[in-house]
Design a protein around this motif. Structure first.
Motif, mmCIF file in Angstrom:
data_model
loop_
_atom_site.group_PDB
_atom_site.id
_atom_site.type_symbol
_atom_site.label_atom_id
_atom_site.label_comp_id
_atom_site.label_asym_id
_atom_site.label_seq_id
_atom_site.Cartn_x
_atom_site.Cartn_y
_atom_site.Cartn_z
ATOM 1 N N TRP A 18 -27.185 -18.583 -11.783
ATOM 2 C CA TRP A 18 -27.310 -17.328 -11.036
ATOM 3 C C TRP A 18 -26.288 -17.359 -9.918
ATOM 4 C CZ3 TRP A 18 -29.263 -13.078 -12.722
ATOM 5 C CH2 TRP A 18 -29.518 -12.012 -11.858
ATOM 6 N N GLY A 19 -25.232 -16.576 -10.029
ATOM 7 C CA GLY A 19 -24.177 -16.555 -9.018
ATOM 8 C C GLY A 19 -22.845 -16.958 -9.627
ATOM 9 N N LYS A 20 -21.815 -16.181 -9.291
ATOM 10 C CA LYS A 20 -20.471 -16.461 -9.807
ATOM 11 C C LYS A 20 -19.578 -16.956 -8.681
ATOM 12 C CE LYS A 20 -20.885 -12.465 -12.938
ATOM 13 N NZ LYS A 20 -21.175 -13.071 -14.228
ATOM 14 N N ARG A 21 -18.574 -17.771 -9.036
ATOM 15 C CA ARG A 21 -17.510 -18.108 -8.085
ATOM 16 C C ARG A 21 -16.757 -16.829 -7.729
ATOM 17 N NH1 ARG A 21 -18.645 -23.046 -6.282
ATOM 18 N NH2 ARG A 21 -18.512 -24.656 -7.867
ATOM 19 N N ASP A 22 -16.257 -16.781 -6.516
ATOM 20 C CA ASP A 22 -15.591 -15.582 -6.027
ATOM 21 C C ASP A 22 -14.128 -15.552 -6.478
ATOM 22 O OD1 ASP A 22 -15.194 -13.242 -4.707
ATOM 23 O OD2 ASP A 22 -15.007 -14.146 -2.715
ATOM 24 N N VAL A 23 -13.910 -15.622 -7.790
ATOM 25 C CA VAL A 23 -12.562 -15.559 -8.364
ATOM 26 C C VAL A 23 -12.661 -14.767 -9.662
ATOM 27 C CG1 VAL A 23 -11.696 -17.762 -7.487
ATOM 28 C CG2 VAL A 23 -12.955 -17.694 -9.652
ATOM 29 N N ARG A 24 -11.505 -14.380 -10.208
ATOM 30 C CA ARG A 24 -11.510 -13.721 -11.512
ATOM 31 C C ARG A 24 -11.818 -14.745 -12.607
ATOM 32 N NH1 ARG A 24 -6.796 -12.242 -13.313
ATOM 33 N NH2 ARG A 24 -5.638 -13.187 -11.605
ATOM 34 N N GLY A 193 -28.149 -4.977 -14.066
ATOM 35 C CA GLY A 193 -27.486 -5.965 -14.914
ATOM 36 C C GLY A 193 -27.350 -7.289 -14.169
ATOM 37 N N SER A 194 -27.130 -8.369 -14.921
ATOM 38 C CA SER A 194 -27.103 -9.680 -14.263
ATOM 39 C C SER A 194 -25.879 -9.829 -13.342
ATOM 40 C CB SER A 194 -27.155 -10.812 -15.289
ATOM 41 O OG SER A 194 -26.085 -10.703 -16.196
ATOM 42 N N THR A 195 -24.738 -9.260 -13.726
ATOM 43 C CA THR A 195 -23.551 -9.382 -12.867
ATOM 44 C C THR A 195 -23.807 -8.732 -11.511
ATOM 45 O OG1 THR A 195 -22.092 -9.425 -14.776
ATOM 46 C CG2 THR A 195 -21.092 -8.772 -12.687
ATOM 47 N N GLU A 196 -24.363 -7.525 -11.549
ATOM 48 C CA GLU A 196 -24.670 -6.801 -10.315
ATOM 49 C C GLU A 196 -25.778 -7.530 -9.521
ATOM 50 O OE1 GLU A 196 -23.439 -4.625 -8.576
ATOM 51 O OE2 GLU A 196 -25.122 -4.013 -7.289
ATOM 52 N N GLY A 197 -26.783 -8.030 -10.218
ATOM 53 C CA GLY A 197 -27.874 -8.765 -9.556
ATOM 54 C C GLY A 197 -27.365 -10.017 -8.847
ATOM 55 N N MET A 198 -26.454 -10.722 -9.508
ATOM 56 C CA MET A 198 -25.901 -11.948 -8.894
ATOM 57 C C MET A 198 -25.056 -11.600 -7.663
ATOM 58 S SD MET A 198 -24.623 -14.180 -12.161
ATOM 59 C CE MET A 198 -25.630 -14.237 -13.650
ATOM 60 N N ARG A 199 -24.243 -10.556 -7.815
ATOM 61 C CA ARG A 199 -23.365 -10.157 -6.709
ATOM 62 C C ARG A 199 -24.202 -9.768 -5.480
ATOM 63 N NH1 ARG A 199 -21.747 -6.265 -4.294
ATOM 64 N NH2 ARG A 199 -22.972 -4.809 -5.530
ATOM 65 N N ALA A 200 -25.240 -8.969 -5.729
ATOM 66 C CA ALA A 200 -26.107 -8.539 -4.625
ATOM 67 C C ALA A 200 -26.816 -9.739 -3.993
ATOM 68 C CB ALA A 200 -27.121 -7.517 -5.141
ATOM 69 N N GLY A 275 -55.390 -27.993 -17.536
ATOM 70 C CA GLY A 275 -54.948 -29.269 -18.096
ATOM 71 C C GLY A 275 -53.881 -29.179 -19.171
ATOM 72 N N LEU A 276 -53.438 -27.962 -19.511
ATOM 73 C CA LEU A 276 -52.421 -27.806 -20.557
ATOM 74 C C LEU A 276 -51.018 -27.943 -19.944
ATOM 75 C CD1 LEU A 276 -53.216 -27.041 -23.508
ATOM 76 C CD2 LEU A 276 -52.276 -24.789 -23.032
ATOM 77 N N ALA A 277 -50.123 -28.649 -20.645
ATOM 78 C CA ALA A 277 -48.741 -28.789 -20.164
ATOM 79 C C ALA A 277 -47.953 -27.554 -20.598
ATOM 80 C CB ALA A 277 -48.108 -30.055 -20.712
ATOM 81 N N VAL A 278 -48.024 -26.491 -19.805
ATOM 82 C CA VAL A 278 -47.289 -25.261 -20.120
ATOM 83 C C VAL A 278 -46.645 -24.745 -18.836
ATOM 84 C CG1 VAL A 278 -49.421 -23.885 -19.961
ATOM 85 C CG2 VAL A 278 -47.416 -22.922 -21.121
ATOM 86 N N TYR A 279 -45.394 -24.270 -18.975
ATOM 87 C CA TYR A 279 -44.585 -23.908 -17.814
ATOM 88 C C TYR A 279 -43.903 -22.574 -18.077
ATOM 89 C CZ TYR A 279 -45.562 -28.782 -17.075
ATOM 90 O OH TYR A 279 -46.237 -29.964 -16.928
ATOM 91 N N ALA A 280 -43.539 -21.885 -17.006
ATOM 92 C CA ALA A 280 -42.983 -20.534 -17.148
ATOM 93 C C ALA A 280 -41.501 -20.499 -16.805
ATOM 94 C CB ALA A 280 -43.726 -19.574 -16.232
ATOM 95 N N SER A 281 -40.795 -19.608 -17.488
ATOM 96 C CA SER A 281 -39.418 -19.304 -17.110
ATOM 97 C C SER A 281 -39.237 -17.791 -17.172
ATOM 98 C CB SER A 281 -38.453 -19.997 -18.060
ATOM 99 O OG SER A 281 -37.122 -19.811 -17.608
ATOM 100 N N ILE A 282 -38.411 -17.258 -16.280
ATOM 101 C CA ILE A 282 -38.171 -15.809 -16.237
ATOM 102 C C ILE A 282 -36.673 -15.593 -16.012
ATOM 103 C CG2 ILE A 282 -38.774 -13.613 -15.109
ATOM 104 C CD1 ILE A 282 -41.157 -15.247 -13.796
ATOM 105 N N ASP A 283 -36.067 -14.723 -16.821
ATOM 106 C CA ASP A 283 -34.640 -14.417 -16.651
ATOM 107 C C ASP A 283 -34.467 -13.064 -15.967
ATOM 108 O OD1 ASP A 283 -33.303 -16.774 -17.642
ATOM 109 O OD2 ASP A 283 -34.393 -16.341 -19.481
ATOM 110 N N ALA A 284 -33.306 -12.455 -16.145
ATOM 111 C CA ALA A 284 -33.023 -11.209 -15.438
ATOM 112 C C ALA A 284 -33.696 -10.034 -16.131
ATOM 113 C CB ALA A 284 -31.514 -11.008 -15.342
ATOM 114 N N GLY A 285 -35.000 -10.099 -16.220
ATOM 115 C CA GLY A 285 -35.798 -9.059 -16.862
ATOM 116 C C GLY A 285 -37.266 -9.408 -16.703
ATOM 117 N N PRO A 286 -38.159 -8.534 -17.131
ATOM 118 C CA PRO A 286 -39.588 -8.719 -16.849
ATOM 119 C C PRO A 286 -40.340 -9.613 -17.841
ATOM 120 C CG PRO A 286 -39.219 -6.614 -17.925
ATOM 121 C CD PRO A 286 -37.868 -7.236 -17.748
ATOM 122 N N HIS A 287 -39.677 -10.078 -18.906
ATOM 123 C CA HIS A 287 -40.376 -10.916 -19.879
ATOM 124 C C HIS A 287 -40.608 -12.303 -19.311
ATOM 125 C CE1 HIS A 287 -39.084 -7.674 -22.390
ATOM 126 N NE2 HIS A 287 -37.817 -7.994 -22.197
#
Ligand code: PMV
Length: 331
Positions: A18-24, A193-200, A275-287
């Motif tokens: 999450w996040g881009k270097r400030d270059v092209r 979008g993820s590009t805009e989300g990262m920039r913000a 007691g269950l070994a279960v973990y969550a992950s969330i990307d740039a969306g609501p799923h």
């Protein structure tokens, strides 16, 4: 006319980019490590022909316009820049899952496009070169070129722009059996979008600096836990990475979480409490993606299916990287 057809799957980052270097050139500011899924497939056919009048791009049966078209044409132009005059292109790409809603369709989409375009152009590139090409369009796509567990390093600040940066396989699919249960909460496209989300996030979040410092540490610990086949630590660190990424984004007003996201997160944490070994992950969306051991997958699936706001659950194992196939463009 020369053509190639490629398949690719999305991947779920365990340690998040999450996040881009400030270059092209689209270089990530932090390293990431993902698991390539065995289901959810993009199938893309690329044809080049000197007699074609311009580029014709069909995404999900509709002619691509605006930014969506431009991103595809940019990739094609990079290939044409190396291979020489190939003429116009015809691209036909279809997903068997919803597009643009945080299911990482850009990862599978640009991975399949990069591989099909390179081969249709007759270039004899290795996976690392194809990964670099895919990364320039979508950094997460660099990882979908490979199967199993895959790492994309951060771009080195002093060697950017002209440098190649590719993902690399860290461990094969059978290294650590994981079920990824994708709780789909909407069919709608994401608002940011993820590009805009990262920039913000990097521009406005008071926690951007904390994220950029913490992400490489989480990544290194997660990589060690993965190599040690320590499922609980992998899951725990993956959930921490997702929550830290979203905490930094939320503070900039970049909110991908919906009510259903929080319900699914609550379900996963309650299962863990029991007691269950279960973990969550969330990307740039609501799923929400639940990470579980295969023996527990049915229980996790049932709990998520009974969660308010969850439309359906896709159970994906660990899968293969992008590959060429013969045949028609539509599945
Ligand atoms: O590569 P992009 O632009 O699709 O961004 C991916 C961002 C996340 O999915 C949220 C994290 C990741 O590492 O895949």
């Amino acid at each position: 006319v020369s053509e190639a057809v490629a398949l690719a799957h999305p991947n779920v980052a365990l340690s998040k980019y999450w996040g881009k270097r400030d270059v092209r050139g689209n270089f990530p500011a932090v390293p990431s490590l993902s698991v390539t899924l065995a289901t959810l497939t993009t199938r893309t056919r690329v044809r080049f022909g000197r007699s074609f009048a311009g580029d014709r791009i069909l995404l999900g049966g509709a002619t691509a316009e605006g930014t969506a078209r431009q991103r595809v044409v940019e990739l094609l132009d990079r290939v044409r820049g190396v291979a020489g005059d190939l003429g116009g292109a015809e691209v036909v790409s279809d997903n068997d899952f919803p597009t643009g809603s945080g299911l990482a369709s850009s990862a599978s989409g640009f991975a399949a496009l990069a591989l099909a375009a390179v081969r249709a152009a007759g270039l004899d590139w290795d996976a690392s070169q194809v990964s670099d090409l895919a990364r320039r369009s979508s950094a997460s796509a660099a990882r979908s070129i490979f199967g199993g567990f895959v790492e994309l390093p951060a771009g080195e600040p002093d060697a950017l722009e002209t440098t190649r940066l590719s993902a690399r396989a860290v461990a094969p699919a059978n290294h650590l059996p994981i079920s990824v249960l994708v709780a789909i909460t909407t069919e709608a496209a994401k608002p940011i979008g993820s590009t805009e989300g990262m920039r913000a996030t990097l521009e406005r979040s008071p926690f951007a600096g904390a994220w950029l410092e913490e992400a490489p540490r989480l990544h290194a610990r997660l990589r060690d836990a993965l190599l040690a086949r320590d499922f609980s630590s992998v899951g725990c660190l993956a959930e921490s990475s997702a929550l830290a990424m979203h905490a930094s984004a939320i503070a900039a007003g970049v909110i991908y979480l919906s009510g259903a996201t929080l319900e699914a997160l609550t379900t996963i944490r309650a299962l863990r409490g029991s007691g269950l070994a279960v973990y969550a992950s969330i990307d740039a969306g609501p799923h929400v993606k639940a990470l579980a051991q295969p023996a527990d997958a049915a229980r996790v699936r049932a709990a998520l299916e009974g969660t308010p706001g969850v439309l359906r659950v896709v159970d994906a194992g660990v899968g293969e990287g992008a590959r060429l196939v013969n045949g028609e463009a539509s599945p």
